[in-house]
Enzyme design. Structure first.
Site, PDB file in Angstrom:
ATOM      1  N   ASP A  98      41.952  47.905  43.608  1.00  0.00           N
ATOM      2  CA  ASP A  98      42.463  46.539  43.450  1.00  0.00           C
ATOM      3  C   ASP A  98      43.878  46.275  43.983  1.00  0.00           C
ATOM      4  O   ASP A  98      44.791  47.065  43.723  1.00  0.00           O
ATOM      5  CB  ASP A  98      42.558  46.168  41.961  1.00  0.00           C
ATOM      6  CG  ASP A  98      41.354  46.536  41.161  1.00  0.00           C
ATOM      7  OD1 ASP A  98      40.371  47.033  41.725  1.00  0.00           O
ATOM      8  OD2 ASP A  98      41.390  46.329  39.935  1.00  0.00           O
ATOM      9  N   ASP A 117      43.998  44.243  32.830  1.00  0.00           N
ATOM     10  CA  ASP A 117      44.270  43.482  34.058  1.00  0.00           C
ATOM     11  C   ASP A 117      45.006  42.164  33.801  1.00  0.00           C
ATOM     12  O   ASP A 117      44.543  41.084  34.217  1.00  0.00           O
ATOM     13  CB  ASP A 117      42.961  43.233  34.841  1.00  0.00           C
ATOM     14  CG  ASP A 117      42.145  44.504  35.039  1.00  0.00           C
ATOM     15  OD1 ASP A 117      42.731  45.600  34.957  1.00  0.00           O
ATOM     16  OD2 ASP A 117      40.924  44.410  35.265  1.00  0.00           O
ATOM     17  N   GLU A 166      36.620  41.648  34.580  1.00  0.00           N
ATOM     18  CA  GLU A 166      37.843  42.338  34.989  1.00  0.00           C
ATOM     19  C   GLU A 166      38.716  41.398  35.825  1.00  0.00           C
ATOM     20  O   GLU A 166      38.248  40.374  36.314  1.00  0.00           O
ATOM     21  CB  GLU A 166      37.498  43.559  35.857  1.00  0.00           C
ATOM     22  CG  GLU A 166      36.662  44.620  35.153  1.00  0.00           C
ATOM     23  CD  GLU A 166      36.392  45.852  36.010  1.00  0.00           C
ATOM     24  OE1 GLU A 166      36.500  46.965  35.475  1.00  0.00           O
ATOM     25  OE2 GLU A 166      36.065  45.715  37.195  1.00  0.00           O
ATOM     26  N   TRP A 193      32.364  48.624  44.005  1.00  0.00           N
ATOM     27  CA  TRP A 193      32.232  49.854  43.219  1.00  0.00           C
ATOM     28  C   TRP A 193      30.902  50.562  43.463  1.00  0.00           C
ATOM     29  O   TRP A 193      30.764  51.755  43.185  1.00  0.00           O
ATOM     30  CB  TRP A 193      32.415  49.563  41.723  1.00  0.00           C
ATOM     31  CG  TRP A 193      33.861  49.398  41.356  1.00  0.00           C
ATOM     32  CD1 TRP A 193      34.467  48.273  40.878  1.00  0.00           C
ATOM     33  CD2 TRP A 193      34.892  50.401  41.440  1.00  0.00           C
ATOM     34  NE1 TRP A 193      35.805  48.505  40.676  1.00  0.00           N
ATOM     35  CE2 TRP A 193      36.092  49.796  41.004  1.00  0.00           C
ATOM     36  CE3 TRP A 193      34.920  51.729  41.852  1.00  0.00           C
ATOM     37  CZ2 TRP A 193      37.303  50.485  40.964  1.00  0.00           C
ATOM     38  CZ3 TRP A 193      36.131  52.415  41.814  1.00  0.00           C
ATOM     39  CH2 TRP A 193      37.294  51.802  41.371  1.00  0.00           C
TER      40      TRP A 193
HETATM   41  C1  FRU Z   1      38.707  46.819  38.791  1.00  0.00           C
HETATM   42  C2  FRU Z   1      39.269  47.862  37.839  1.00  0.00           C
HETATM   43  C3  FRU Z   1      40.211  47.226  36.848  1.00  0.00           C
HETATM   44  C4  FRU Z   1      41.073  48.381  36.437  1.00  0.00           C
HETATM   45  C5  FRU Z   1      41.190  49.162  37.729  1.00  0.00           C
HETATM   46  C6  FRU Z   1      41.252  50.652  37.551  1.00  0.00           C
HETATM   47  O1  FRU Z   1      38.311  47.319  40.013  1.00  0.00           O
HETATM   48  O2  FRU Z   1      38.204  48.533  37.199  1.00  0.00           O
HETATM   49  O3  FRU Z   1      39.561  46.582  35.784  1.00  0.00           O
HETATM   50  O4  FRU Z   1      42.309  47.966  35.952  1.00  0.00           O
HETATM   51  O5  FRU Z   1      40.057  48.832  38.506  1.00  0.00           O
HETATM   52  O6  FRU Z   1      41.535  51.281  38.737  1.00  0.00           O
END
Ligand code: FRU
Length: 503
Positions: free
Chosen positions: A42, A173, A224, A306
């Site tokens: 991210d 987040d 998220e 992902w």
């Molecule tokens: C989204 C996420 C967030 C988290 C981060 C961890 O891609 O899963 O929710 O903060 O990546 O790397």
């Protein structure tokens, strides 16, 4: 004279050496930010401050797969050419540094400012792997760090965490922004299956305001990376709530949905409970906007998913970001939609261009000769008339094809990367993705932006967007327009794009 010749030779050598490294790095994006090496996910803490855009990002500096998270850092003057900087935040005794945001605390509400220096404050999630193993369900909480030297060095706040976990496994987040009417900070936080809003006078003490979303939008995965900001539309302020979701996207895996509505400093009221998608492609996740860009809302996402992010065949790095996009609002029928357009700053990449008017495409038209562009980096702006099925095909001598098209019977745009090159690293990668067309305009305006390993499609003025990565065996140096029944391209502009890296 001899001296001049020697330095010219030296320059030629230097340039070809640079070229060789660029070519050796197969699939390396040439104008999308990607880290020199290792794992990135991210975008975090994107903020404009004193003439510089800061981009932080989820980073694991020891491997090409996800691991203990740090905040990597890059800076830019234009959001197009980025310079990677030293790592900004390292994991500590409270945990890994997960996603979050950054604000310019102009009024020094936090008290972190010193000697008239305005603090940059990062608000992020600490994810504690020890507590996670103990299954306390309280292993994620929110913390602060600040910088008084333009983001170069960061001090973690001694009172961390500032927002403890109330007993929600996914609690992360934070996206923080200043709410001027009530002179307070608002934190928009992802809390498993909902968004939790908090407020604070000083970024240090937080009060719960409300929750949103258990009965709205898509819930095929965990919520998220949210964002909340207003956009002016017909003289009225419309609030945009972005909620990323993984999995459960429109074409499987990770994606971003959004809601439009009102926000009064306490509660978000959505105009509708229906899901709208920011991007129908597979590769725009965790997208949020920059802070402190005035009335421009500029969105940037992680250009991966992902579903396969840990397997993509790049080396020595993994992942890139999307191009920055300027957001707007547009009404179609009775519905209001968010629109995304490439930021105007991208024009600095423009190279040679050609235009065509009233081009009849029946069968196929080869644009490659005219384009004469072996790099395959380009922007294509088209206006299609007499709309029926058509496709744009990026190809190469190795037989790879990345297809972007429109299907009249279903009124859908689509992408097909089944023959786009390397696809076998994950079974769901090499497939076709579809996106609805919302506009009822008889013409279809399209903008397509192609880098070495990605395409970004902005159809109907950014009403439908598709972002897709792919991994061709050679650069996509060929470009075809195809239509069996025939379409008229009333206007076409092909612009070769230059590389932005290392500038
Ligand atoms: C989204 C996420 C967030 C988290 C981060 C961890 O891609 O899963 O929710 O903060 O990546 O790397």
């Amino acid at each position: 004279m001899k001296k001049l010749l020697l330095s010219a030779l030296l320059l030629i050598n230097l340039l070809s050496a640079q070229n060789a490294t660029a070519q050796q790095e197969k699939y390396r994006p040439q104008f999308h930010f990607s880290p020199k090496a290792h794992w990135m996910n991210d975008p975090n803490g994107m903020v404009f401050h004193n003439g510089t855009y800061h981009l932080f990002f989820q980073y694991y500096p020891e491997d090409k797969v996800w691991g203990p998270m740090h905040w990597g850092h890059a800076t830019s003057k234009d959001m197009v050419s980025w310079q990677e900087q030293p790592i900004a935040l390292y994991p500590d005794s409270l945990g890994y540094i997960f996603s979050g945001s950054a604000v310019v605390d102009t009024k020094n509400t936090s008290g972190f400012g010193k000697d008239d220096k305005v603090p940059l404050v990062a608000i992020f999630t600490h994810h504690n792997p020890v507590l996670e193993k103990q299954k306390t369900g309280r292993h994620e909480y929110q913390s602060l760090a600040y910088s008084l030297d333009e983001g170069k060095t960061w001090t973690k706040y001694s009172g961390n965490p500032v927002l403890p976990n109330p007993g929600i496994t996914d609690f992360r987040d934070p996206k923080v922004s200043w709410y001027e009417p009530q002179k307070k900070w608002i934190m928009t936080l992802a809390a498993k299956d909902r968004i939790a809003f908090y407020s604070s006078p000083d970024l240090k003490s937080w009060k719960s305001e409300s929750d949103f979303g258990t009965d709205a939008g898509a819930h095929g995965g965990v919520w998220e990376c949210p964002d909340l900001f207003p956009i002016m539309h017909d003289g009225k302020q419309v609030w945009v709530l972005i909620v990323n979701i993984n999995p459960g996207g429109p074409n499987k895996g990770s994606a971003g949905q959004y809601f439009l509505g009102d926000f009064d400093g306490k509660t978000f009221k959505s105009y509708s409970k229906e899901t709208k998608w920011l991007d129908f492609g597979a590769d725009n996740y965790a997208a949020v906007t920059f802070s402190n860009t005035g009335n421009r809302s500029i969105l940037l996402g992680w250009m991966s998913n992902w579903q396969y992010a840990n397997q993509v065949p790049t080396d020595p790095w993994r992942s890139a970001n999307t191009i920055p996009r300027e957001l707007g609002l547009k009404t179609f029928g009775k519905e209001l939609y968010l629109t995304s357009k490439p930021i105007k700053e991208l024009d600095i990449l423009n190279g040679t261009a050609f235009t065509e008017k009233n081009l009849m495409v029946k069968g196929q038209v080869d644009l490659s000769k005219k384009a004469g562009n072996p790099t395959g980096l380009f922007r294509l702006d088209l206006n299609i008339q007499k709309v029926t099925d058509f496709s744009i095909v990026l190809a190469n001598k190795a037989g790879n094809e990345m297809i972007i098209g429109y299907d009249k019977a279903t009124n859908q745009f689509y992408t097909d990367r089944s023959k786009s090159g390397k696809t076998d690293f994950e079974k769901g990668f090499g497939v076709k993705h579809t996106a609805p067309r919302f506009s009822t305009d008889p013409n279809i305006p399209l903008t397509l932006i192609a880098d070495a390993a990605s395409i970004e499609l902005f159809a109907d003025g950014g009403l439908t967007v598709m972002t897709e990565i792919f991994f061709p065996d050679q650069p996509m140096s060929e470009l075809f327009l195809k239509s069996v029944n025939g379409v008229v391209v009333s206007e076409l502009k092909y612009t070769a794009l230059k590389a932005a890296r290392n500038q």
